[in-house]
Design an enzyme around this catalytic site. Structure first.
Site, PDB file in Angstrom:
ATOM      1  N   ASP A 249      11.238 -11.491 -17.173  1.00 45.99           N
ATOM      2  CA  ASP A 249      12.065 -11.614 -16.001  1.00 45.99           C
ATOM      3  C   ASP A 249      11.641 -10.501 -15.047  1.00 45.99           C
ATOM      4  O   ASP A 249      10.948  -9.575 -15.450  1.00 45.99           O
ATOM      5  CB  ASP A 249      13.521 -11.453 -16.449  1.00 45.99           C
ATOM      6  CG  ASP A 249      14.460 -11.446 -15.283  1.00 45.99           C
ATOM      7  OD1 ASP A 249      14.269 -12.269 -14.383  1.00 45.99           O
ATOM      8  OD2 ASP A 249      15.379 -10.623 -15.280  1.00 45.99           O
TER       9      ASP A 249
ATOM     10  N   ASN B 200      20.840 -15.043 -16.667  1.00 46.66           N
ATOM     11  CA  ASN B 200      19.899 -16.129 -16.379  1.00 46.66           C
ATOM     12  C   ASN B 200      18.711 -16.131 -17.329  1.00 46.66           C
ATOM     13  O   ASN B 200      17.919 -17.053 -17.338  1.00 46.66           O
ATOM     14  CB  ASN B 200      19.429 -16.060 -14.926  1.00 46.66           C
ATOM     15  CG  ASN B 200      18.728 -14.757 -14.628  1.00 46.66           C
ATOM     16  OD1 ASN B 200      19.018 -13.741 -15.260  1.00 46.66           O
ATOM     17  ND2 ASN B 200      17.786 -14.772 -13.730  1.00 46.66           N
TER      18      ASN B 200
END
Lengths: 342, 1053
Positions: free
Chosen positions: B338, B714
């Site tokens: 990420d 997320n």
């Protein structure tokens, strides 16, 4: 930012080598030099031991006499139940060209007798043999009880099939004088067997201790009458019985029968000369394999087998072979290796 | 319904796995659902059949019980520890304003609030949520309690951007509710003290939880191989049993008639059970529990590790949340990372600027880790009438005027609330330089500059630029614009100065990975402005294509810019990120950047963390339809030609929209081929589900281990999908951490986690497994060899308890030592030569083939181990005193020699005095003591006197030395193959000599320019940024709700 872990204090690593994974570690680091010298040294070691073993095995005197064929008549005679009591002796003369010096041991050797069968080995009662419960025959199947239901002592397949030939060695000083070679029937068992593992049931009178039990199926006489000469050698602590009960690992095996009593003519061992074996008793001869009797001396390492010595010599030779071929490769690659490493 | 009420602690509901009462049944079920344990239970039951077991009735039960007790203790400890951890977490969670339920926003003084959604989509800017007009006025609890009605809304689903509902208030007309009124679980309230709301979804109904991928049971590859091999061993066991049965049949045919002494015979059916029991120990009973213990300790090592993995600022340690995957860490091939919060700190700082061709903030000694912009030269030039003074002034005014930041006065201090951290950084930067932005009203801004107060304004924001028209108190009109260099440069006037210099500076900023914005202005005349204003008003009233008209309208005035300079904002990377990435790349790990953020930002970060370099050609995939996507992917595949499938120095950049098509069934394969041919892959604008999908794609189609690392909600999907999930802990959200397998505080700790712990654990576990197989095969195949001399009767060679305790007592110590202390080479070497990682990564040292080689090696050893002593003892008298031996003597003889060889093999694994001599000593002591049990302790009469007899036998000692030599000589020759040396061996040699270093061929790190720019505006929001800033009037009292129509005549103050 607040602390995520209230117990973070306890999570502080102790600076111990274990937790920090900094224990000193030794790793086998093989450099060419070390390997080569290691191989060389191993080769020397193995060859040395091998040669010593071979030499000492060679020094052993051993003689084996197979009496299966020669005493077949007696065996046949005995097979007839009517001749149960008839005496049958068979004698095998032999000549000892060299004296057997030192302690001489007499073994009987059986060929093709599987003492290592699973159901055979299990078929014994250790608690009976140690004298605690003479009537405990739980594990002795299928030789637990006699047909009338009396427990057998000693019970089980091992005890039942005991080797009970009687072998006598005589020294023929000349044609007329035959001296019976003095043999000891004690000291042929492991000490722990005689004094720990096998114990007679506690009673002064052995036959009363065995009361309520019966002799094994194939035995001519009960356990407490095994040795007529030495009353202390009867019952479960009979040496021959104990030796038999230690079940052999291989289908062909030797068992210690007697050892030379070094007195009179025999203080030095067995002198060279003519001897003969007398086989006195064949109470039962259901055994179909071959039997022989062995006389042997011993050295520090053991018996007369050359196998271990040869194994050492071969190993040593192979190590040296590897050593030389690796040396050759190493020398050839040395230049190239320098390049490789840089 | 104040805020505190919806801070439930639901996401810390990690309850203990077991309760007091359920422990035993659940635990037993868990244990016996493992095939191996069930097998041993089966054997235990078989052994109860009378006359079948050659090893007695309880010899399997006892080790099984020992193992169950040990792993039961381990379960209890783990359960207890996790419970402690949860309890420790609970109180601290209260301080963080987290939404744990979905709820509908009712009211707040400004009727708007900011939420940070970085946890859901990775976007750095704040989003605006707006209260319903109908309820916005209800700002006391009393008012709220009078509220009654109902809400109708859609069922729980996983779409973050959709929400359809209707609010029926009693006596009022229904009000539609959209996504702008919904605060989702996982978002974070920012710059807002309190709000009122109604809960609509809780717990698993929340969109966040709906997005969660079902947490899968992760099993490591090594474990799978091991399980497979256990199955193979089971087959081997069956084969051995069958062979023995056939052998028994033959033997009975040949010699059966002669065995009068045995009394009775077994049958085939019974025999097979006998042999299965005889050989069942071939399956390593202790392997599973040994591995459990070893992995548990390995996990402790990760938790304990030295200060290298301790993030001091937050006092957070690395934490292994599972111990199943320790060795998987050593095999990672694809790393999915990420961006926000993982690579970056999510902190923007105004670092540098260039004004009128002069660069500021570039002073090397001033650039420290955390330093913000501070260059005395700028103020000097400004105050001392430098020729560029006017430019500096305009520049700073622009920074303090042209933005969407809302000031909040807090006493004398002003704090800024910004939806975009970039803007806040710029405004703060300007404030520091004396241009303090103080008040915002819908149509004016006030700044306290060095001399004057300025006013406004007309502002408009477009995708890549933002402009404001400002009227100063003196009446002059300016148009200020900031935006991406590409946008600004194409609108520059020909008279613009400093174009070349600024471009050079922009390049140098970009090279450092800074986010750049160009700053330009236009001096407007009153006439121009009035003309444009009319045009604008017209455009605003157009019904059709209003957006287009407005766009056109903006374009008419936004031209002929005069360049002022540029700003450089640093999206601060976490410490040591570029170095870590460089090392991971060297370790042959492919790094894919998956982010919800915009492409430009992602590229920028990829540059600054050296994931992308200037020379690296890029493949950009941007397509709107399936066909277009397919076409562009096919085209690229064709262009690559033969290079496809190989590793090329290419970067692939794809956005979420295109990815949606690329993951389509037909395109998937080509897309994957293309992506795998690139060294770096950047995926932008991904939804959490897409992140998980892309990980899943690689996981399922490439035989390689994947690792996903992220910090936000997320990332949960991909963390759970990947073989190994790593969470960044210590940031505010704990969701990623709670769903991860390993939690670390900083991205850079990944280096140590993978290169050191991963590699070590891999070596440890694999060697441990190999050793377990080796030792079991070596010992128990001897039973088969023995069957050849005992007429396949099923007789055991060793004493029964020696067999059954072999795994759990005599060899457990070396196995566990191996699993805990083995080090392929030192930590320093592993970090210095990341290439070493490829050894474990490729898995060449542990696969079915290696296992077979090991089994065959063990087979050969067992052959030597049995037949050498057998031939020695067969026809010989070996004991002094002429005593003869029995079968158990042979057994103990071999068993004891076995202890030497099974220890000596350690010279090839990892030498440890404890393991080698320890295990020999444990056996010898046991052997000696055990031989004195009978009859005092009524077990195993057959062992009586054995130890003494074996240990005084000269043949035993001769064999004791010979067998290891014979067995190991081939292994030594194999190992000492001097012409083929691996890197590992070279490194080890170096370690032992501590001599010269390997020469490290480090590529000179080169970068080229990229046009990164910082502009994080919400694009699709219903309430636009522009509308929002118009709604603020910070000069007025705070509680007043101000919401003005979009546009009206400018007012001047």
């Amino acid at each position: 930012m607040k602390r995520k872990f209230q117990n973070s204090q306890s999570r502080l690593p102790d600076n111990t080598a274990v937790k920090q994974q900094q224990l000193p570690a030794y790793r086998l680091q093989l450099s060419a030099k070390e390997i080569l010298s290691g191989f060389f040294a191993t080769g020397v070691f193995c060859l040395g031991i091998g040669i010593i073993l071979l030499l000492s095995a060679k020094s052993i005197k051993e003689i084996e006499i197979n009496y299966t064929e020669k005493c077949a008549n007696c065996a046949k005679l005995r097979e007839n139940a009517a001749n149960f009591d008839r005496e049958c002796t068979c004698s095998i003369p032999f000549y000892l060209s060299e004296a057997m010096r030192g302690n001489v041991y007499m073994y009987y050797k059986l060929y093709g007798f599987y003492q290592n069968l699973y159901r055979y080995i299990l078929s014994r009662s250790n608690s009976q043999l140690v004298g605690t419960d003479i009537k405990d025959v739980t594990n002795c199947s299928p030789f637990k009880n006699s047909p009338d239901g009396t427990p057998i002592a000693p019970c089980g397949a091992i005890a039942n099939s005991i080797f009970n030939d009687t072998i006598v060695l005589s020294y023929n000083l000349n044609l007329s004088i035959h001296i019976k070679v003095p043999m000891l029937r004690s000291g042929i068992t492991w000490w722990t067997d005689k004094y720990i593992k096998f114990q007679n049931p506690g009673s002064h009178n052995l036959s009363s201790a065995f009361a309520g039990t019966t002799k094994p199926l194939y035995w001519p006489k009960p356990a407490y009458e095994l040795d007529e000469e030495d009353p202390g050698n009867n019952g479960f602590i009979n040496d021959d019985f104990i030796v038999w009960m230690r079940t052999a690992a291989f289908p062909t095996f030797k068992k210690l029968y007697r050892r030379l009593h070094r007195i009179q003519h025999f203080t030095e061992g067995l002198p060279a000369g003519s001897y003969s074996f007398l086989f006195l008793d064949f109470p039962v001869s259901r055994f179909q394999g071959e039997k022989s009797v062995v006389l042997s001396t011993l050295t520090w390492s053991g018996g007369s087998s050359l196998f271990l010595g040869l194994a050492y010599v071969v190993t040593g030779a192979v190590t040296w072979l590897a050593f030389f071929s690796m040396m050759a490769i190493h020398l050839r690659l040395k230049e190239r290796k320098v390049f490789f490493l840089q | 319904m104040k805020r505190k009420m919806y801070f439930s602690l639901s996401h810390f509901h990690i309850t203990a796995k077991y309760s007091m009462w359920s422990f035993l049944p659940r635990y037993l079920y868990l244990q016996f659902s493992k095939a191996a344990n069930a097998f041993f239970l089966f054997i235990t039951i078989l052994q109860q059949i009378p006359d079948v077991s050659p090893t007695g009735k309880y010899t399997t039960l006892l080790p099984l019980l020992i193992i169950l007790v040990i792993s039961g203790i381990k379960e209890i400890v783990e359960d207890y520890v996790s419970l402690l951890l949860v309890n420790a977490l609970k109180p601290t969670a209260l301080g963080v304003p987290w939404c744990t339920t979905c709820f509908i926003f009712l009211s707040q003084p400004q009727a708007t609030c900011y939420v940070a959604t970085s946890n859901l989509d990775g976007e750095t800017n704040l989003k605006i949520r707006q209260a319903l007009l109908e309820t916005a006025e209800m700002q006391t609890e009393k008012q709220l309690s009078s509220l009654s009605g109902k809400i109708e809304c859609e069922g729980p689903n996983c779409h973050f951007n959709n929400f359809i509902g209707t609010l029926y208030l009693n006596g009022k007309s229904p009000v539609p509710i959209g996504p702008d009124q919904v605060l989702l679980r996982g978002t974070q309230l920012k710059n807002t003290d309190w709000i009122f709301g109604i809960v609509v979804y809780t717990g698993f109904e929340t969109k966040f939880m709906q997005n969660a991928v079902q947490s899968p049971l992760k099993r490591s590859k090594v474990e799978q191989v091991t399980n497979l091999q256990i199955l193979v061993l089971f087959l081997l066991l069956l084969v051995m049993s069958l062979v023995s049965c056939v052998g028994a049949a033959f033997w009975n045919g040949k010699y059966g008639a002669n065995t009068w002494y045995i009394g009775k015979k077994g049958n085939f059916g019974l025999n097979i059970l006998v042999f299965i029991i005889l050989y069942h120990n071939l399956i390593p009973i202790s392997l599973l529990v040994t591995l459990e213990i070893v992995k548990y300790v390995q996990a402790l090592f990760i938790n304990w590790v030295n200060e290298d993995m301790h993030y001091r600022r937050n006092d957070v340690y690395a934490m292994a949340r599972t111990s199943n995957l320790n060795e998987e860490l050593g095999q990672v091939k694809y790393l999915f990372s990420d961006k926000t919060g993982t690579l970056t700190c999510n902190i923007m700082t105004f670092k540098k600027c260039t004004i009128a061709g002069i660069i500021y903030g570039d002073h090397p000694c001033l650039i420290t880790e955390s330093s913000e912009f501070s260059d005395p030269k700028l103020l000097e030039n400004f105050e001392e009438n430098h020729p560029t003074k006017e430019y500096i002034k305009e520049f700073l005014i622009l920074l303090s005027v042209c933005h969407t930041v809302v000031p909040e006065r807090d006493g004398n201090d002003i704090s800024y609330q910004a939806s975009s951290p970039d803007e806040a950084a710029l405004v703060k930067g300007a404030k520091k330089l004396g241009f303090v932005f103080t008040v915002r009203t819908p149509y004016s801004v006030t700044i306290e500059a060095v001399s004057s107060t300025l006013c406004t304004f007309q502002g408009f924001i477009n995708r890549k630029r933002m402009s404001v028209i400002v009227r100063t108190p003196t009446g002059r009109l300016w148009l200020y614009c900031k935006g991406a260099d590409s946008v600004i440069y194409e609108r520059l006037s020909e008279d613009s100065l400093f174009v070349e210099e600024t471009l050079t500076h922009l390049e140098s900023f970009a090279r450092e990975g800074l986010r750049t914005l160009c700053i330009a202005y236009i001096d407007l005349t009153e006439l121009e402005y009035q003309q444009w204003l009319m045009m604008y008003k017209e455009a605003c009233t157009v019904v059709q294509d209003r957006a287009q008209c407005l766009e056109h309208c903006y374009d008419t005035i936004e031209k002929k810019f005069l360049l002022l300079g540029a700003t450089a904002i640093e999206d601060r990377l976490q410490a040591r990120v570029p170095e870590t990435i460089a090392n991971l790349l060297k370790a042959n790990i492919r790094i894919w950047l998956l982010t919800g953020d915009k492409e430009e930002t992602a590229v920028n970060i990829a540059y600054s963390c050296k994931l992308l370099s200037g020379q690296m050609p890029r493949i950009q995939l941007n397509a709107n339809s399936l066909e277009a996507t397919q076409q562009v992917i096919d085209q690229n595949c064709q262009d690559l030609g033969t290079l496809l499938g190989k590793e090329n120095d290419l970067a692939l950049i794809i956005d979420g929209k295109t990815l949606k098509h690329a993951l389509h069934f037909e395109v998937k394969k080509n897309f994957l081929n293309l992506a795998l041919s690139c060294r770096t892959v950047l995926c932008c604008r991904l939804s959490p589900l897409q992140k998980a999908e892309i990980v899943d794609l690689v996981k399922n189609h490439v035989r390689a281990i994947t690792l996903a690392i992220g910090d936000g909600a997320n990332d949960v999907g991909m963390i759970q999908t990947a073989h190994v999930g790593v969470g960044i802990s210590g940031n505010e959200g704990m969701l990623a951490t709670n769903n991860s397998d390993y939690a670390i505080a900083q991205f850079s700790y990944l280096e140590k986690l993978l290169l050191v712990h991963g590699a070590w654990n891999y070596f440890r576990v694999t060697k441990c497994v190999l050793y377990c197989f080796y030792k079991n095969v070596v010992l128990y195949v001897i039973e088969l060899w023995f069957a050849f001399v005992n007429g396949f009767s099923g007789q055991i060679l060793f004493e029964r308890w020696c067999i059954s305790l072999y795994n759990v007592i005599f060899t457990s110590l070396p196995t566990i030592t191996l699993g805990i202390f083995e080090q392929c080479c030192s930590q320093e070497s592993l970090l210095r030569y990341p290439q070493l990682y490829t050894i474990s990564q490729t898995g060449d040292i542990f696969n079915i083939k290696v296992l077979w080689i090991q089994c065959i090696n063990a087979l050969v050893h067992s052959f030597i181990l049995f037949w050498l002593p057998t031939k020695m003892l067969e026809h010989d008298t070996v004991l002094q005193g002429g005593y003869t031996i029995d079968h158990l003597f042979l057994g103990n003889f071999i068993y004891t020699v076995r202890s030497s060889i099974v220890s000596m093999i350690f010279f090839f694994l990892q030498f440890s005095h404890l393991a080698v001599w320890g295990s020999i000593m444990v056996w010898l002591v046991f052997f000696t003591v055990y031989s004195f049990f009978w009859p005092t302790i009524p077990i195993s009469p057959e062992m009586t006197g054995q130890a003494w007899m074996v240990l005084v036998c000269p043949y035993f000692w001769l064999d004791f030395f010979l067998v290891p030599i014979v067995c190991l000589i081939q292994n030594v020759i194999w190992k000492s193959n001097t012409c083929r040396r691996t890197l590992l061996e070279v490194v080890r040699e170096m370690e032992s000599s501590r001599g010269q270093e390997l020469d490290r061929s480090g590529d000179p790190l080169c970068f080229a320019l990229s046009g990164g720019y910082a502009f994080s505006q919400a694009e699709q929001a219903v309430v636009s940024q522009e509308e929002l800033i118009r709604s603020y009037d910070t000069s007025k009292s705070k509680t007043r709700r101000t919401f003005f129509p979009a546009f009206s005549e400018s007012s001047f103050e």
